[in-house]
Design a protein around this motif. Structure first.
Motif, short mmCIF file in Angstrom:
data_model
loop_
_atom_site.label_atom_id
_atom_site.label_comp_id
_atom_site.label_asym_id
_atom_site.label_seq_id
_atom_site.Cartn_x
_atom_site.Cartn_y
_atom_site.Cartn_z
N VAL A 131 43.79 -11.34 96.29
CA VAL A 131 42.67 -10.47 96.65
C VAL A 131 41.36 -11.13 96.22
O VAL A 131 41.34 -11.94 95.30
N ALA A 132 40.29 -10.79 96.90
CA ALA A 132 39.00 -11.43 96.62
C ALA A 132 37.88 -10.50 97.05
O ALA A 132 38.09 -9.57 97.83
N LEU A 133 36.69 -10.74 96.51
CA LEU A 133 35.52 -9.95 96.88
C LEU A 133 34.69 -10.71 97.90
O LEU A 133 34.34 -11.88 97.70
N LYS A 134 34.37 -10.03 99.01
CA LYS A 134 33.43 -10.57 99.99
C LYS A 134 32.39 -9.50 100.27
O LYS A 134 32.73 -8.46 100.82
N GLY A 135 31.16 -9.75 99.87
CA GLY A 135 30.14 -8.71 100.01
C GLY A 135 30.50 -7.53 99.14
O GLY A 135 30.64 -7.68 97.93
N THR A 136 30.69 -6.37 99.78
CA THR A 136 31.06 -5.19 98.98
C THR A 136 32.53 -4.83 99.16
O THR A 136 32.98 -3.82 98.62
N GLU A 137 33.25 -5.63 99.92
CA GLU A 137 34.64 -5.26 100.22
C GLU A 137 35.66 -6.22 99.61
O GLU A 137 35.36 -7.38 99.36
N ILE A 138 36.85 -5.71 99.40
CA ILE A 138 37.96 -6.53 98.90
C ILE A 138 38.74 -7.06 100.10
O ILE A 138 39.12 -6.28 100.98
N VAL A 139 38.94 -8.37 100.11
CA VAL A 139 39.66 -8.99 101.23
C VAL A 139 40.86 -9.76 100.68
O VAL A 139 41.11 -9.79 99.48
N THR A 140 41.59 -10.39 101.59
CA THR A 140 42.79 -11.15 101.21
C THR A 140 42.60 -12.61 101.61
O THR A 140 42.07 -12.90 102.68
N THR A 180 21.12 -3.33 102.68
CA THR A 180 21.34 -4.32 101.62
C THR A 180 22.62 -3.95 100.85
O THR A 180 22.94 -2.77 100.72
N ASP A 181 23.36 -4.97 100.40
CA ASP A 181 24.61 -4.68 99.69
C ASP A 181 24.33 -3.87 98.42
O ASP A 181 25.02 -2.90 98.12
N LEU A 222 21.05 5.84 105.82
CA LEU A 222 21.36 6.02 104.42
C LEU A 222 22.72 5.37 104.14
O LEU A 222 23.65 5.53 104.92
N LYS A 223 22.83 4.64 103.03
CA LYS A 223 24.14 4.07 102.69
C LYS A 223 24.90 5.06 101.82
O LYS A 223 24.64 5.21 100.63
#
Lengths: 342, 342, 342, 342
Positions: free
Chosen positions: C307-316, D134-135, D326-327
């Protein structure tokens, strides 16, 4: 009355709060005016002076360090040094008295200058808390808190790796910072200059803690020397400028512990972070009160006296008495801490 | 000798360090065994007991709160209350003596039980530092530090908006937390129960600070009442359970300040964060020492006595003496702080 | 499905939050059960196993270190090592899959074991933040914050003495901790492995800051080597156990700066305090989310993925891809920081 | 090119770091000069201006608040407001462009002024992190850390008393601070504006945690409203100045929880301490980079654009796009946190 303040020797959290306290009390109540000497006795000797008004001390109580700067200049040395030159400088700048905020060396110099006729009062400053004439000195509480926070951190990494962690803290001649931070953090061994603990004893404590499933935490004051070890500082020798190297005892005992016990051991030297930064609330209050009291005793003309904490009150102590004795960790305080050992 | 420890009343940073100190000293040196009563006097009355060994106190000194739990149960009430029932419980569980860690109410109950023949020693606990028989109580230093940190934060937001910030801190009957945190943070007004400051005076301080370009910081103890104001607590009335509502003075004086001075004013009630969490190093050391000393005086059979701090040493004080007097902020300490005002 | 979790390599704030996240998501949603291997691969190889239930993970997210312990054991070495033995151990204990939380070495081992048929997913752990496949790794934020706090402290003592302060931080191969803490603290020079800064350039920055009245702050990553200096680590050599000594670059460049510029210079090596203790809120959240996602991809049978962080999301990301590349500080990020220099 | 910087709306940790970044990049690289408008749009409208040189931004990055001051002045109101007056002011003071650091309202005003021909770029500021373009926004990380620290403290006092603790945090329209601090602190219920949780559900979570022996922690965003409750803000009404009263939801739900579950419940409103004081290292780095990038896009003449964080890089977004949405907390992020509940 116009008063020059100086901060001298190593810096210490709370110096600015002393200045704040003195200037507030002096200007609001005692009818005094203030200037600051820059960089300790250097500013006295060289007449390097800045105005200290209520305006330019605003917000300083929570700042670490000293807005006046500090140095280890000896006021008796150099062509501008000595009581006559200083008295002449004071007269030239209309300065009636000096408030000297500093440690053993500063207060000794202040005493000599007072004996020579200058009007000086003192505020004791020693982050090591090694002055017998006062219950506590400002800066000590902050240093203990920083060291304790660091040890709280070291413990979790030690426990994850089943390692022994050695933390070297300040304390050249006395072990107060080591004692208090070690008690607070739950150290399994505390090594201080006052106690000639042997390497064998130290390793026994480490092994005993390890055997109970703990990651041993060893706290060592920089001035500690095991009784079966040569002076650890002698080997490190002098630096490029001929000064004895600071610290190093932690890094020296860590491999000893590891080789004797077989327990993986790591040393951390906390160093300068213990004396910098935002002072604790305790130190801000104590330092402010000392500064206020120092303004008062100037008003009283108590030359050759310094302010000190006794219980919850600020009292006055003569330089001679204050300089007489190092405050070492008494045996019963060490025995209390030793209940945590092993 | 088998000793039961209880923690009673509001929790306080350092309670666990007292327990650690007592158990370490008692088991290692004084030949004592320990159990804990759960939830204060409730556990005494109901014989709700847990073992306290060296193993299960490991690592607790830095934890906030109390591993034993606490309550406000009165040991004289209920069908299981009173000295006879408690003595019977103690005998049934082989408990020889009680170490009661608590405040005014707890110590008063302990005194009555001791007078009735039970073997009890005390450890004073009051986050407000309002007990005259001791220089400081543990928990107070942590509370002052938390309040000071919060005020350091409030100041920057106040300055950005040119607002007056009101910070309400703990202190029902005395103003020690307000005094120390206010001095540390540089408050422009400190309002405490001991001083019947008028609304006019308060607004004058605020206006004066504002006129000098500062964002006024007002620190108010929860028990403060301005002399020209009705009891602020009476209006808030009782909560759904018939208890007087806590706090509220900060939120009451903020609109007063705003309406009188025209300066935008915001209140923050620090509340429960002041008494929770990791204790300061100061409190961990003090609490550990008090716990150790409490074990010692049990060894001495000093029933009806409690441990206390005088200067740098732990001393013993009788319950009767300890309960006699509230430690209020003396005038000269308030006057020191008042130099910061306006 | 029954899953064994291991934490391997150096400890890192957030490890326990990963465990919490995985166990919560796995037991509440994904129908999984969990055990922990003690001390990393050592526990896998030796089948040293503890139960991990919702109950025994309570409150761990804010604890530093890892409740499972860690080691640098290589799972391919020793008589019990290798995929066949591990597979046999797993079968014997009813463990279907492994969640390996670790750095480059751990993930490389996990890849080899996965290639040999074992069911493994990964959670990347590197306090240095040097893994290219993820935006950030947990632990990095805490380390940067601790280093920044320390530098805030060093600055006030440096300014009081007009000294240059050198702070050595973690970062063997990359300079992320140095870059972020140095930017945050306002460093006048940041020295990282990616940039072969010369001693002359370094001293020029120091001198320039000094000439503008600042106390120069130099931040140096442990893996930095000036281009005109031999490998600083080679001279320190190996310790008693044949391992290369850690750190030392800070203490080596400080006297260089002092001798070349004449400015008094002091070094502090932050060391192990950077990786211990309470994780920052950022790291607790990131680590919890990674643990939850790791439980999910086990549910998906995504063996050989991490698992990894990309931006604000967790990816694989596949192990092969994750292991391909060190994430170094890019030139434009260093140039940003360099605007503070001198 | 001469640029005027303003900070507008509620203050936020990191504002000063944005200013530092902009001035450093602008003066060292982009050939720009800077002035600051005092107190947001008020300073623009009234031409209240201060010089911003490298010298007077030194050391500001770690200071909370904004050295420029802030206000909620609307630049279109008043006799000096509106694009023509502002353009005339700018010309009179030789200001070519404006860097507006602010939230939704500020950016909307900036857009209108840009549409009217003024040269403006933006830097987004919202401690609530509610801007979709923005993130993350600076200040958010600091607020989450402060809230988390407070909750860590609340938990120990809650556990000692077996109480439910309610912590009200910032978040008028979105629940990001509640979500992150609640996840970090291990909350048993998180109540946010995006989720219309019923009182029944909330009490069920509290009861369930209590039944498992925990002291329930409920985190509530100030903008939350339970679906079976009337607008909690309506009852509190307006203050003496006609503004809706802030906060209050925490103090309103605490007695509800207590009356329904019978579990003693206490509320704490964190309030203004969440937005003041020293910014976290994360926020200092992010804010510095945004400030640098804002200087760059002024160099590019990118009027009507603002800087934003995407992954690890700073990008540019048009005002129109930035203001569109709005986020809010997405369902899957809330579901992750909800695994901790009950």
């Amino acid at each position: 009355m116009r008063i020059g303040i100086l901060t001298s020797g190593g810096d210490c959290p709370g110096l600015n709060a002393v200045i704040r306290g003195a200037v507030l009390k002096g200007t609001e109540i005692n009818g005094q005016e203030f200037v600051g000497f820059r960089d300790g006795w250097r500013g006295v000797v060289n007449a390097d002076i800045m105005e200290l008004t209520r305006h330019n001390i605003r917000g300083i109580a929570k700042q670490g360090g000293t807005i006046l700067g500090t140095s280890r200049t000896n006021p008796f040395e150099g062509e501008n040094g000595g009581p006559e030159n200083i008295a002449a400088n004071m007269e030239r700048h209309g300065i009636d008295a000096i408030m000297a905020i500093g440690g053993e060396g500063t207060l000794a110099a202040a005493k000599r200058l007072t004996d020579a006729g200058l009007k000086i009062v003192g505020v004791p400053k020693t982050v090591d808390n090694d002055l017998d004439a006062t219950d506590y000195t400002f800066g000590f509480d902050t240093a203990v808190q920083i060291a304790t926070d660091a040890m709280d951190r070291l413990r979790t990494t030690g426990e994850s790796h089943s390692r022994c962690m050695v933390a070297e803290v300040m304390g050249r001649h006395v072990g107060w910072i080591a004692l208090h931070s070690g008690m607070a953090a739950g150290a399994h061994a505390i090594l201080i200059p006052e106690q000639k603990t042997s390497v064998e004893q130290m390793c026994e404590w480490v092994q005993s803690a390890y055997d109970r499933g703990r990651a041993p935490l060893v706290v060592v004051a920089e001035g500690f020397m095991p009784d079966s070890m040569d002076d650890p500082h002698s080997e490190r020798g002098l630096d490029a400028f001929g000064r004895p190297r600071l610290g190093g005892i932690g890094e020296r005992i860590a491999p000893l512990i590891e080789s004797i016990t077989g327990i993986e051991t790591r040393a951390t030297t906390l160093g300068h972070i213990q004396r910098g930064g935002v002072p604790s609330a305790y130190d801000r209050v104590l330092a402010t009160r000392l500064g206020m009291a120092a303004s008062d005793i100037i008003g009283d003309g108590a030359w050759g006296q310094m302010v000190a904490l006794k219980g919850t009150e600020i009292v006055t102590v003569g330089f001679a008495e204050a300089l007489g004795k190092l405050k070492t960790v008494p045996q019963h305080r060490y025995d209390e801490a030793a209940l945590l050992f092993g």
